[in-house]
Design a protein around this motif. Structure first.
Motif, PDB file in Angstrom:
ATOM      1  N   ILE A  48     -17.554 103.776  -9.499  1.00 49.11           N
ATOM      2  CA  ILE A  48     -18.629 103.351 -10.514  1.00 49.11           C
ATOM      3  C   ILE A  48     -18.756 100.977  -9.779  1.00 49.11           C
ATOM      4  O   ILE A  48     -18.097 100.943  -9.217  1.00 49.11           O
ATOM      5  CB  ILE A  48     -18.102 102.343 -11.374  1.00 49.11           C
ATOM      6  CG1 ILE A  48     -17.003 103.781 -12.370  1.00 49.11           C
ATOM      7  CG2 ILE A  48     -18.709 101.768 -12.807  1.00 49.11           C
ATOM      8  CD1 ILE A  48     -16.176 103.379 -13.015  1.00 49.11           C
ATOM      9  N   ILE A  59     -15.717  97.307 -18.861  1.00 47.93           N
ATOM     10  CA  ILE A  59     -16.593  98.191 -18.319  1.00 47.93           C
ATOM     11  C   ILE A  59     -16.213  99.371 -19.619  1.00 47.93           C
ATOM     12  O   ILE A  59     -14.210  99.729 -19.159  1.00 47.93           O
ATOM     13  CB  ILE A  59     -16.344  98.396 -16.937  1.00 47.93           C
ATOM     14  CG1 ILE A  59     -16.733  98.188 -16.039  1.00 47.93           C
ATOM     15  CG2 ILE A  59     -16.821 100.062 -16.287  1.00 47.93           C
ATOM     16  CD1 ILE A  59     -18.260  97.252 -16.105  1.00 47.93           C
ATOM     17  N   LEU A  61     -15.656 104.156 -19.508  1.00 43.31           N
ATOM     18  CA  LEU A  61     -16.538 105.398 -18.857  1.00 43.31           C
ATOM     19  C   LEU A  61     -15.748 106.233 -19.746  1.00 43.31           C
ATOM     20  O   LEU A  61     -14.372 106.509 -19.854  1.00 43.31           O
ATOM     21  CB  LEU A  61     -15.815 104.955 -17.328  1.00 43.31           C
ATOM     22  CG  LEU A  61     -16.098 106.641 -16.934  1.00 43.31           C
ATOM     23  CD1 LEU A  61     -17.356 107.057 -15.971  1.00 43.31           C
ATOM     24  CD2 LEU A  61     -14.872 106.195 -14.918  1.00 43.31           C
ATOM     25  N   LEU A 257     -21.741 105.685 -18.971  1.00 43.52           N
ATOM     26  CA  LEU A 257     -20.738 104.640 -18.617  1.00 43.52           C
ATOM     27  C   LEU A 257     -21.889 103.491 -19.749  1.00 43.52           C
ATOM     28  O   LEU A 257     -23.079 102.764 -19.797  1.00 43.52           O
ATOM     29  CB  LEU A 257     -20.765 104.025 -17.303  1.00 43.52           C
ATOM     30  CG  LEU A 257     -20.491 102.501 -16.614  1.00 43.52           C
ATOM     31  CD1 LEU A 257     -19.363 102.799 -16.284  1.00 43.52           C
ATOM     32  CD2 LEU A 257     -21.543 102.977 -15.276  1.00 43.52           C
ATOM     33  N   SER A 265     -25.591  99.296 -12.452  1.00 46.01           N
ATOM     34  CA  SER A 265     -24.609  99.608 -12.693  1.00 46.01           C
ATOM     35  C   SER A 265     -24.712 101.415 -12.532  1.00 46.01           C
ATOM     36  O   SER A 265     -26.428 101.552 -12.734  1.00 46.01           O
ATOM     37  CB  SER A 265     -23.816  99.964 -13.728  1.00 46.01           C
ATOM     38  OG  SER A 265     -24.781 100.658 -14.507  1.00 46.01           O
ATOM     39  N   GLN A 266     -24.295 102.357 -11.912  1.00 45.74           N
ATOM     40  CA  GLN A 266     -23.853 103.660 -11.424  1.00 45.74           C
ATOM     41  C   GLN A 266     -23.407 104.055 -10.792  1.00 45.74           C
ATOM     42  O   GLN A 266     -21.520 103.631 -10.803  1.00 45.74           O
ATOM     43  CB  GLN A 266     -25.282 103.723 -10.100  1.00 45.74           C
ATOM     44  CG  GLN A 266     -24.438 103.243  -8.888  1.00 45.74           C
ATOM     45  CD  GLN A 266     -25.645 102.993  -7.707  1.00 45.74           C
ATOM     46  OE1 GLN A 266     -26.277 104.740  -7.663  1.00 45.74           O
ATOM     47  NE2 GLN A 266     -25.390 102.309  -7.052  1.00 45.74           N
ATOM     48  N   VAL A 267     -22.909 105.357 -11.253  1.00 41.30           N
ATOM     49  CA  VAL A 267     -21.615 106.180 -10.661  1.00 41.30           C
ATOM     50  C   VAL A 267     -21.775 107.227 -10.105  1.00 41.30           C
ATOM     51  O   VAL A 267     -22.860 107.902 -10.511  1.00 41.30           O
ATOM     52  CB  VAL A 267     -20.693 106.428 -12.775  1.00 41.30           C
ATOM     53  CG1 VAL A 267     -19.433 107.240 -11.855  1.00 41.30           C
ATOM     54  CG2 VAL A 267     -21.135 105.007 -13.558  1.00 41.30           C
TER      55      VAL A 267
END
Length: 501
Positions: A48, A59, A61, A257, A265-267
């Motif tokens: 993340i 956060i 997830l 997320l 933000s990115q995963v």
């Protein structure tokens, strides 16, 4: 005359119980029947990345749990400075990281491990609540109604209905499908059409498990409830043969997320494949599922190593019973060869045979001197035990000085058993002569070698250690051999002259 029916019923029950326990171990714990098999494990890591805005950060997830075909065996998080919690919500399992203050680029890692397990203990949760029917504008609603009506005519249930819808959505010549895809993706279109037709469904995030794959994005797919389980559909392919190694990561149907106090933000997902032994896989599965594992695998590793040898003794006992009852082989003591074979397992065969001959031969010489002293039995046996210990110590020191490291393992011989062997052979020498000593001593050594070969067979070691039911089958065989009252094979030589006459 006592009826033998209860005895034979008991033997059949032991065999049936042994087979059922073995099948249960194989079906529910995934223990293979043959050694050398390996189990597949996937380590999956979610990375993340986001930018904190110099304020409290939270956060959330979506994380996967045990599911059809996979058992989650472990999970962990690497997030310095963050508090982490694993919670269960209405939308599924989630991992939450929190911190009072953070600023700038941030990276959080979540790692989980899945065992490929066709017998995974997974119960699908049925959908609850009413299906929220979507709204379309005029032309779009007409296109959706036409597609649903056509798919409904060509289908028999919700599963086949979904399959037909996917075919129509992927039809490049369909104007109705093109109208829907102008404003939404294929997975969203399928979800909207199914919901409009009042079919329980949800969108899920799926990752394709590929060894060494890095920075993979979630792929959106559709799941449809068929009344007993969720069926996965890929909206991008007409052929609905779902590829293997697909792991459903996000079943929340809400969001993968959620970031509070951050932006951008990115995963990304990375994964690697491992091969582990069936023993490790079974232990991991038991710990993950909380199963009542009445097996040796539930013990600490030190005790497991001890029982790995102990569980071979019944096999040795079966071999001894067969050789004595059916073959008619004479041995010095009933199960002394089994204990000697256990020592051979530790010392290796050639070293063990030489050590056995040296100890027993030297012990017989000392015992012959003690017999002239007319000692009482207890004192004589005690003296023989001390003599055997001194012999073992002497041979071990000599082997070390001569650089024969194999000779150091001679200490594994059971001293008490060797002492009784020396005593029995000495008495036998006095009563029956040297020939009988050679017959029984040679029979004992031959039996010990056969038992050693059985104990060191990898298939036998695997079955006895992993399947407790094998012990019941061995017990049943020994009980059946105990009822044999016919001639031994070695006794048939006595009647050979009769056949010649």
């Amino acid at each position: 005359m006592t009826s033998r029916i209860p005895f034979y019923l008991s033997v059949l029950m032991l065999i049936a119980a042994g087979i059922l326990l073995s099948v249960f171990r194989h079906q529910h714990y995934g223990v293979p029947y043959l050694p050398g098999d390996t189990r597949q494990v996937w380590d999956v890591e979610a990375r993340i990345e986001f930018t904190a805005l110099d304020k409290p950060v939270k956060i959330s997830l979506a994380i996967p749990d045990t599911q059809h075909g996979f058992t989650r065996t472990s999970r962990s998080s690497s997030s310095p400075g963050y508090g982490v919690s694993y919670i269960k919500s209405e939308s599924g399992d989630r991992a939450e990281w929190t911190v009072r203050d953070a600023k700038g680029p941030q990276t959080i890692y979540y790692k989980t491990q899945f065992l490929v397990d066709p017998q995974s203990r997974f119960t699908a949760e049925a959908p609850t609540g009413k299906i929220k029917k979507p709204t379309f504008d005029g032309p779009t609603e007409a296109a959706a109604t036409a597609l649903i009506a056509r798919a409904n005519r060509l289908s028999a249930d919700d599963t086949t209905f979904t399959r037909e819808l996917i075919k129509f959505i992927n039809d490049n010549e369909s104007q109705n499908a093109a109208l829907l895809l102008n404003s939404m993706s294929k997975v969203e279109a399928i979800h909207q059409l199914l919901s409009y037709a009042n079919v329980p469904n949800k969108m899920v995030g799926v990752i394709q498990l590929e060894d060494g794959r890095r920075r993979q994005q979630l792929q959106q797919m559709n799941e449809v409830w068929n009344g007993s389980e969720w069926i996965l559909f890929n909206p991008d392919t007409v052929n609905q043969d779902i590829q293997p190694n697909l792991l459903v990561w996000d079943e929340s149907n809400v969001s993968l997320l959620d970031v509070i106090g951050g932006q951008n933000s990115q995963v990304h997902f990375s994964m690697i494949e491992q091969k582990i032994s069936p023993q490790t896989a079974t232990q991991d599965k038991v710990e993950a599922d909380g199963l009542l594992n009445l097996s040796i695998h539930s013990l600490p590793l030190e005790e497991q190593a001890m029982f790995k040898t102990i569980m071979l003794i019944p096999i040795g006992a079966l071999i001894v019973v067969f050789l004595r009852v059916i073959i008619g082989l004479k041995t010095s003591g009933t199960f002394m060869p089994v204990l000697i074979a256990v020592a051979f397992v530790q010392t290796q065969l050639l070293t063990g045979i030489l050590g056995f001959l040296l100890i027993v031969g030297t012990g017989l010489i000392i015992r012959s001197y003690l017999s002239k002293l007319n000692l009482l039995l207890v004192a004589r046996i005690s003296a023989v035990i001390i003599a055997v210990i001194m012999i073992i110590a002497l041979f071990t020191v000599l082997a070390f000085k001569l650089g024969l490291t194999e000779g150091l393992t001679i200490t594994f011989f059971p001293m008490i058993i060797l002492s009784w062997t020396v005593e029995r052979m000495s008495i036998l020498w006095e009563e029956e002569g040297a020939k009988e000593v050679l017959i029984q001593g040679g029979g004992s050594l031959f039996t010990a070698v056969i038992v050693y070969l059985g104990m060191t067979n990898p298939y036998i070691q695997h079955l006895t250690f992993n399947f407790i039911g094998v012990q019941l089958i061995v017990l049943a065989c020994i009980l059946m051999l105990g009822t044999y009252t016919g001639y031994r094979l070695t006794e048939l030589r006595r009647f050979k002259p009769l056949t010649e006459d």
